[in-house]
Design a protein around this motif. Structure first.
Motif, PDB file in Angstrom:
ATOM      1  N   LEU A 102      54.752 -24.014  -0.205  1.00 20.60           N
ATOM      2  CA  LEU A 102      54.934 -23.177   0.985  1.00 20.60           C
ATOM      3  C   LEU A 102      53.680 -23.164   1.845  1.00 20.60           C
ATOM      4  CD1 LEU A 102      56.909 -20.129  -0.482  1.00 20.60           C
ATOM      5  CD2 LEU A 102      57.787 -21.957   0.996  1.00 20.60           C
ATOM      6  N   ILE A 103      52.508 -23.155   1.200  1.00 24.26           N
ATOM      7  CA  ILE A 103      51.248 -23.192   1.947  1.00 24.26           C
ATOM      8  C   ILE A 103      51.119 -24.507   2.710  1.00 24.26           C
ATOM      9  CG2 ILE A 103      48.732 -23.249   1.713  1.00 24.26           C
ATOM     10  CD1 ILE A 103      49.040 -21.319  -0.648  1.00 24.26           C
ATOM     11  N   VAL A 104      51.553 -25.603   2.080  1.00 19.10           N
ATOM     12  CA  VAL A 104      51.499 -26.913   2.742  1.00 19.10           C
ATOM     13  C   VAL A 104      52.422 -26.952   3.950  1.00 19.10           C
ATOM     14  CG1 VAL A 104      52.047 -29.361   2.458  1.00 19.10           C
ATOM     15  CG2 VAL A 104      50.803 -28.149   0.669  1.00 19.10           C
ATOM     16  N   LEU A 105      53.623 -26.384   3.810  1.00 12.91           N
ATOM     17  CA  LEU A 105      54.605 -26.419   4.899  1.00 12.91           C
ATOM     18  C   LEU A 105      54.331 -25.394   5.992  1.00 12.91           C
ATOM     19  CD1 LEU A 105      58.021 -26.923   3.056  1.00 12.91           C
ATOM     20  CD2 LEU A 105      56.646 -28.623   4.245  1.00 12.91           C
ATOM     21  N   ALA A 106      53.581 -24.346   5.669  1.00 16.04           N
ATOM     22  CA  ALA A 106      53.370 -23.253   6.625  1.00 16.04           C
ATOM     23  C   ALA A 106      52.828 -23.719   7.971  1.00 16.04           C
ATOM     24  CB  ALA A 106      52.466 -22.195   6.005  1.00 16.04           C
ATOM     25  N   PRO A 107      51.809 -24.607   8.010  1.00 15.17           N
ATOM     26  CA  PRO A 107      51.305 -25.036   9.326  1.00 15.17           C
ATOM     27  C   PRO A 107      52.352 -25.715  10.196  1.00 15.17           C
ATOM     28  CG  PRO A 107      49.744 -25.611   7.604  1.00 15.17           C
ATOM     29  CD  PRO A 107      50.996 -25.160   6.924  1.00 15.17           C
ATOM     30  N   LEU A 108      53.355 -26.366   9.566  1.00 13.64           N
ATOM     31  CA  LEU A 108      54.386 -27.053  10.343  1.00 13.64           C
ATOM     32  C   LEU A 108      55.345 -26.087  11.015  1.00 13.64           C
ATOM     33  CD1 LEU A 108      55.244 -29.968   7.882  1.00 13.64           C
ATOM     34  CD2 LEU A 108      53.669 -29.997   9.816  1.00 13.64           C
ATOM     35  N   LEU A 109      55.347 -24.836  10.562  1.00  8.06           N
ATOM     36  CA  LEU A 109      56.241 -23.831  11.137  1.00  8.06           C
ATOM     37  C   LEU A 109      55.631 -23.136  12.348  1.00  8.06           C
ATOM     38  CD1 LEU A 109      57.458 -22.198   7.783  1.00  8.06           C
ATOM     39  CD2 LEU A 109      58.521 -24.059   9.074  1.00  8.06           C
ATOM     40  N   VAL A 110      54.371 -23.449  12.635  1.00  9.75           N
ATOM     41  CA  VAL A 110      53.660 -22.809  13.740  1.00  9.75           C
ATOM     42  C   VAL A 110      53.317 -23.864  14.782  1.00  9.75           C
ATOM     43  CG1 VAL A 110      51.670 -21.394  14.398  1.00  9.75           C
ATOM     44  CG2 VAL A 110      52.707 -21.128  12.129  1.00  9.75           C
ATOM     45  N   SER A 111      53.435 -23.514  16.040  1.00  8.76           N
ATOM     46  CA  SER A 111      53.121 -24.435  17.127  1.00  8.76           C
ATOM     47  C   SER A 111      51.659 -24.849  17.081  1.00  8.76           C
ATOM     48  CB  SER A 111      53.433 -23.776  18.471  1.00  8.76           C
ATOM     49  OG  SER A 111      52.891 -24.526  19.536  1.00  8.76           O
ATOM     50  N   ILE A 112      51.385 -26.100  17.497  1.00  8.71           N
ATOM     51  CA  ILE A 112      50.021 -26.594  17.542  1.00  8.71           C
ATOM     52  C   ILE A 112      49.162 -25.768  18.500  1.00  8.71           C
ATOM     53  CG2 ILE A 112      50.540 -28.293  19.329  1.00  8.71           C
ATOM     54  CD1 ILE A 112      48.497 -30.130  18.060  1.00  8.71           C
ATOM     55  N   VAL A 113      49.800 -25.205  19.530  1.00  8.13           N
ATOM     56  CA  VAL A 113      49.069 -24.349  20.463  1.00  8.13           C
ATOM     57  C   VAL A 113      48.560 -23.102  19.747  1.00  8.13           C
ATOM     58  CG1 VAL A 113      49.249 -22.979  22.570  1.00  8.13           C
ATOM     59  CG2 VAL A 113      50.398 -25.190  22.428  1.00  8.13           C
ATOM     60  N   VAL A 114      49.426 -22.493  18.958  1.00  4.94           N
ATOM     61  CA  VAL A 114      49.044 -21.279  18.228  1.00  4.94           C
ATOM     62  C   VAL A 114      47.950 -21.585  17.222  1.00  4.94           C
ATOM     63  CG1 VAL A 114      49.882 -19.459  16.692  1.00  4.94           C
ATOM     64  CG2 VAL A 114      51.327 -20.283  18.559  1.00  4.94           C
ATOM     65  N   ARG A 115      48.077 -22.719  16.512  1.00  2.60           N
ATOM     66  CA  ARG A 115      47.071 -23.080  15.514  1.00  2.60           C
ATOM     67  C   ARG A 115      45.714 -23.349  16.172  1.00  2.60           C
ATOM     68  NH1 ARG A 115      50.187 -27.654  12.185  1.00  2.60           N
ATOM     69  NH2 ARG A 115      51.443 -27.737  14.081  1.00  2.60           N
ATOM     70  N   THR A 116      45.728 -24.009  17.319  1.00  3.73           N
ATOM     71  CA  THR A 116      44.472 -24.294  18.009  1.00  3.73           C
ATOM     72  C   THR A 116      43.829 -23.012  18.528  1.00  3.73           C
ATOM     73  OG1 THR A 116      45.371 -26.448  18.675  1.00  3.73           O
ATOM     74  CG2 THR A 116      43.394 -25.674  19.817  1.00  3.73           C
ATOM     75  N   VAL A 117      44.637 -22.118  19.070  1.00  6.00           N
ATOM     76  CA  VAL A 117      44.114 -20.827  19.511  1.00  6.00           C
ATOM     77  C   VAL A 117      43.531 -20.063  18.323  1.00  6.00           C
ATOM     78  CG1 VAL A 117      44.759 -18.577  20.454  1.00  6.00           C
ATOM     79  CG2 VAL A 117      45.627 -20.671  21.515  1.00  6.00           C
ATOM     80  N   GLY A 118      44.156 -20.192  17.156  1.00 13.64           N
ATOM     81  CA  GLY A 118      43.628 -19.552  15.961  1.00 13.64           C
ATOM     82  C   GLY A 118      42.230 -20.025  15.623  1.00 13.64           C
ATOM     83  N   TRP A 119      41.984 -21.320  15.743  1.00 16.64           N
ATOM     84  CA  TRP A 119      40.641 -21.843  15.478  1.00 16.64           C
ATOM     85  C   TRP A 119      39.646 -21.386  16.539  1.00 16.64           C
ATOM     86  CZ3 TRP A 119      38.992 -23.328  11.064  1.00 16.64           C
ATOM     87  CH2 TRP A 119      39.854 -23.917  10.140  1.00 16.64           C
ATOM     88  N   ILE A 120      40.099 -21.211  17.773  1.00 19.73           N
ATOM     89  CA  ILE A 120      39.212 -20.671  18.812  1.00 19.73           C
ATOM     90  C   ILE A 120      38.807 -19.247  18.459  1.00 19.73           C
ATOM     91  CG2 ILE A 120      39.080 -19.991  21.239  1.00 19.73           C
ATOM     92  CD1 ILE A 120      40.931 -22.316  21.894  1.00 19.73           C
ATOM     93  N   ILE A 121      39.764 -18.467  17.957  1.00 21.57           N
ATOM     94  CA  ILE A 121      39.466 -17.090  17.559  1.00 21.57           C
ATOM     95  C   ILE A 121      38.476 -17.060  16.385  1.00 21.57           C
ATOM     96  CG2 ILE A 121      40.468 -14.980  16.582  1.00 21.57           C
ATOM     97  CD1 ILE A 121      43.027 -15.646  18.126  1.00 21.57           C
ATOM     98  N   ILE A 122      38.598 -18.015  15.492  1.00 21.92           N
ATOM     99  CA  ILE A 122      37.716 -18.043  14.320  1.00 21.92           C
ATOM    100  C   ILE A 122      36.330 -18.573  14.669  1.00 21.92           C
ATOM    101  CG2 ILE A 122      37.363 -19.104  12.054  1.00 21.92           C
ATOM    102  CD1 ILE A 122      40.403 -19.099  11.717  1.00 21.92           C
TER     103      ILE A 122
END
Length: 280
Positions: A102-122
């Motif tokens: 589930l951890i492996v598949l989790a990133p595929l369930l989220v848009s690349i835009v959201v994931r990139t914004v997450g790294w900006i926040i971090i």
């Protein structure tokens, strides 16, 4: 009658693939043709000036180098990190396997835009990482964690690692455990059995995952421009600027053609290396 029906069924199944192939071939041919024009739309004079201009501009050559370097580094890191996870998912029968899956598949369930914004926040100047380090007294002022090549690498590995894990796991699951057990009964150590049997037999998964990750990396636009903030220029960004900002379609087509050629050359070299490794 059955023969006619089977042929009709095959034709219907192949029709979408043929249509998509024709569209892709037409797009590639159009791009290749535009790259040899002096101006488009307008003058249809054929010239090699666009290719000469590309090879004479240090900015574009640096973008090409960073694009290929980014593809190779991200692919290598995904292989190193993804293979152990794939092996754990396939070979270990524990209660944690479903959670890891589930951890492996989790990133595929989220848009690349959201994931990139997450790294900006971090990683931002006022992000979570800097706030944590300042609160612990490790640093006095914010570190410049973004705007670097390795920041883009981290973001792309997070996005593309699941593709590598799933590709390797699909091949590992087909390897018969009896073969490895037979090798160990004949005196092979676990490390030797892995290097001589498991690894060569799983190289097809590594190759498939590497091609997917490499192709997606060299064509990425959003992650380098958001996490690199102008310091990491790749050909996708240059093509966007040439086509939509400078409106130099022949120059953009030239960059796209050369990017495609470089990608095909790197993939051919990689596949040849994989074949040599599997033959050994």
């Amino acid at each position: 009658m059955r023969t006619v029906r089977s042929k009709l069924l095959i034709a219907l199944l192949l029709a979408p693939a043929v249509l998509i192939s024709m569209v892709m071939i037409a797009a590639i041919a159009t791009t290749l043709g535009i790259s040899f024009l002096r101006q488009f739309p307008g003058d249809l004079q054929v010239t090699l000036a666009n290719y000469i201009a590309f090879l004479s501009q240090p900015f574009l050559l640096k973008a090409a180098y960073q694009t290929m370097a980014l593809g190779l580094v991200v692919t290598a890191i995904c292989v190193v990190l993804g293979y152990p996870v794939a092996w754990f998912l396939v070979k270990r029968d524990t209660r944690f396997r479903n959670a890891v899956f589930l951890i492996v598949l989790a990133p595929l369930l989220v848009s690349i835009v959201v994931r990139t914004v997450g790294w900006i926040i971090i990683l931002g100047n006022e992000g979570l990482m800097n706030a944590l380090l300042i609160s612990l007294g490790v640093i006095d002022s914010s570190l410049q964690l973004m705007r670097s090549f390795w920041t883009v690498v981290v973001g792309l590995v997070h996005v593309l690692l699941p593709f590598m894990i799933l590709s390797i796991a699909s091949v590992l699951s087909k390897i018969d455990d009896d073969v490895i057990e037979a090798a160990m009964l004949l005196g092979a150590r676990p490390a030797t059995a892995f290097l001589k049997i498991t690894l060569p037999m799983s190289m097809q998964g590594v190759a498939a995952g590497s091609i997917i990750v490499f192709a997606l990396t060299i064509g990425t636009y959003l992650t380098p421009i958001w996490l690199g903030r102008g310091n990491v220029n790749v050909l996708a960004i240059s093509i966007h600027e040439q086509a939509l900002i400078s409106v130099e379609w022949p120059a953009a087509a030239t960059s796209a053609v050369l990017l495609t050629i470089m990608a095909l050359v790197f993939m051919a070299i990689f596949l040849a290396s994989i074949r040599r490794m599997t033959r050994r």
